[in-house]
Design an enzyme around this catalytic site. Structure first.
Site, PDB file in Angstrom:
ATOM      1  N   SER A  54      67.108  43.927 -34.600  1.00 54.17           N
ATOM      2  CA  SER A  54      67.136  43.785 -35.996  1.00 54.17           C
ATOM      3  C   SER A  54      68.190  42.291 -36.276  1.00 54.17           C
ATOM      4  O   SER A  54      67.713  41.431 -35.710  1.00 54.17           O
ATOM      5  CB  SER A  54      68.024  44.907 -36.616  1.00 54.17           C
ATOM      6  N   ASP A  85      58.870  51.754 -39.241  1.00 56.71           N
ATOM      7  CA  ASP A  85      60.098  51.027 -39.862  1.00 56.71           C
ATOM      8  C   ASP A  85      60.214  50.653 -41.348  1.00 56.71           C
ATOM      9  O   ASP A  85      59.320  49.760 -41.604  1.00 56.71           O
ATOM     10  CB  ASP A  85      60.231  49.746 -38.918  1.00 56.71           C
ATOM     11  N   HIS A  99      63.193  52.073 -37.152  1.00 59.04           N
ATOM     12  CA  HIS A  99      64.105  51.152 -37.018  1.00 59.04           C
ATOM     13  C   HIS A  99      65.327  51.391 -36.133  1.00 59.04           C
ATOM     14  O   HIS A  99      66.146  50.367 -35.856  1.00 59.04           O
ATOM     15  CB  HIS A  99      64.556  50.606 -38.220  1.00 59.04           C
TER      16      HIS A  99
END
Length: 285
Positions: free
Chosen positions: A151, A230, A263
């Site tokens: 991320s 996600d 995620h």
């Protein structure tokens, strides 16, 4: 060079998991990081190493606790490194009001705006201070260093790799913020840390940096994994833009997209072995 303080150590898969603190010159505050030493390193071998940059809200502990990476690193003889995600203890106005800016959201850049410019220097901290500190104190082969992240940390890994290919020999990412100038997270962070002149943002956007290449910086390939469940994919991550930039300069990219994965760290845990093997293969020379 400031002395390392060992905060704790734990036996793990025949190796040893260490957590450290040190006084940082670049940051101007104490910083923490973690290192996993595999059995080979404990036996005296000089080993390749992979640095993992974590995402928003994380610390130097998150990856080591949640990713399930140590068993693979022990088998393959890889040292694992995880720095913290921002300075802590600066107590700047507004630094703890949002989860996506300030504490635990350093975005791996060097801030130029006040009041952030003094302490929020994660890019220089990693390159100029942490890596030399590690090389001076750990059995790491300086010519075999990889970087990966998740991320915000995936953004950091791609940017650091593209800006410092002389330091990093391999790179991969999980669900990176791959085009932060097109992302609400990125635009918020860049405005706050770097100001409103978007030309100053380009040095920290992996897609832009890739577009600027004259040849493939990582000819052995870059690996990115992305979960298709996600919730941040459409608005924040933009791996398609990074893939297009790679194609433009003939940079080999393996972009894998996985139905049913979100995620979080269950996703990372599922594919961490593939990433560590990607690095092991590219660092075995």
């Amino acid at each position: 060079m400031h002395k390392l303080q060992l905060l704790s150590q734990h036996g793990c898969h025949g190796g040893s998991q260490h957590f450290y603190s040190h006084a940082s010159t670049e940051i101007g505050l104490p910083m923490r990081f973690s290192v996993y030493l595999p059995p080979q390193a404990l036996a005296g071998d000089i080993c390749p190493a992979v640095m993992f940059l974590a995402g928003l809200t994380c610390t130097e502990e998150t990856f080591m606790i949640k990713a399930g990476a140590q068993a693979i690193a022990a088998r393959e003889g890889l040292i694992l490194i995880a720095p913290d995600t921002s300075p802590r203890g600066a107590n700047l106005p507004g630094d703890s009001e949002a989860w996506d800016f300030g504490v635990a959201a350093g975005f791996y850049l060097d801030a130029t705006e006040q009041p952030w410019a003094r302490h929020y220097r994660m890019h220089s901290y990693i390159i100029k201070e942490l890596i030399p500190l590690l090389l001076a104190n750990m059995p790491i082969d300086a010519k075999r260093l990889g970087i990966m992240g998740h991320s915000m940390g995936g953004h950091g890994a791609l940017v650091l790799a593209l800006r410092h290919p002389d330091i990093f020999n391999s790179v991969s990412a999980f669900a990176p913020i791959a085009a932060p100038m097109q992302s609400p997270w990125g635009r918020k962070a860049f405005t706050g840390y770097l100001g409103t002149d978007e030309s100053n943002w380009r040095n920290y956007d992996a897609t832009v940096l890739m577009q600027q290449q004259t040849h493939a910086p990582y000819p052995k390939g870059i690996l990115i994994d992305q979960g298709l469940d996600d919730k941040f994919l459409a608005e924040q991550l933009h791996p398609d833009l990074f893939a297009a930039a790679c194609q433009q300069v003939q940079q080999p990219l393996k972009l894998r997209q996985h139905p049913g994965y979100d995620h979080g760290y269950y996703f990372i845990n599922s594919f961490i072995e593939d990433h560590l093997m990607h690095h092991k293969e590219q660092l075995s020379f």
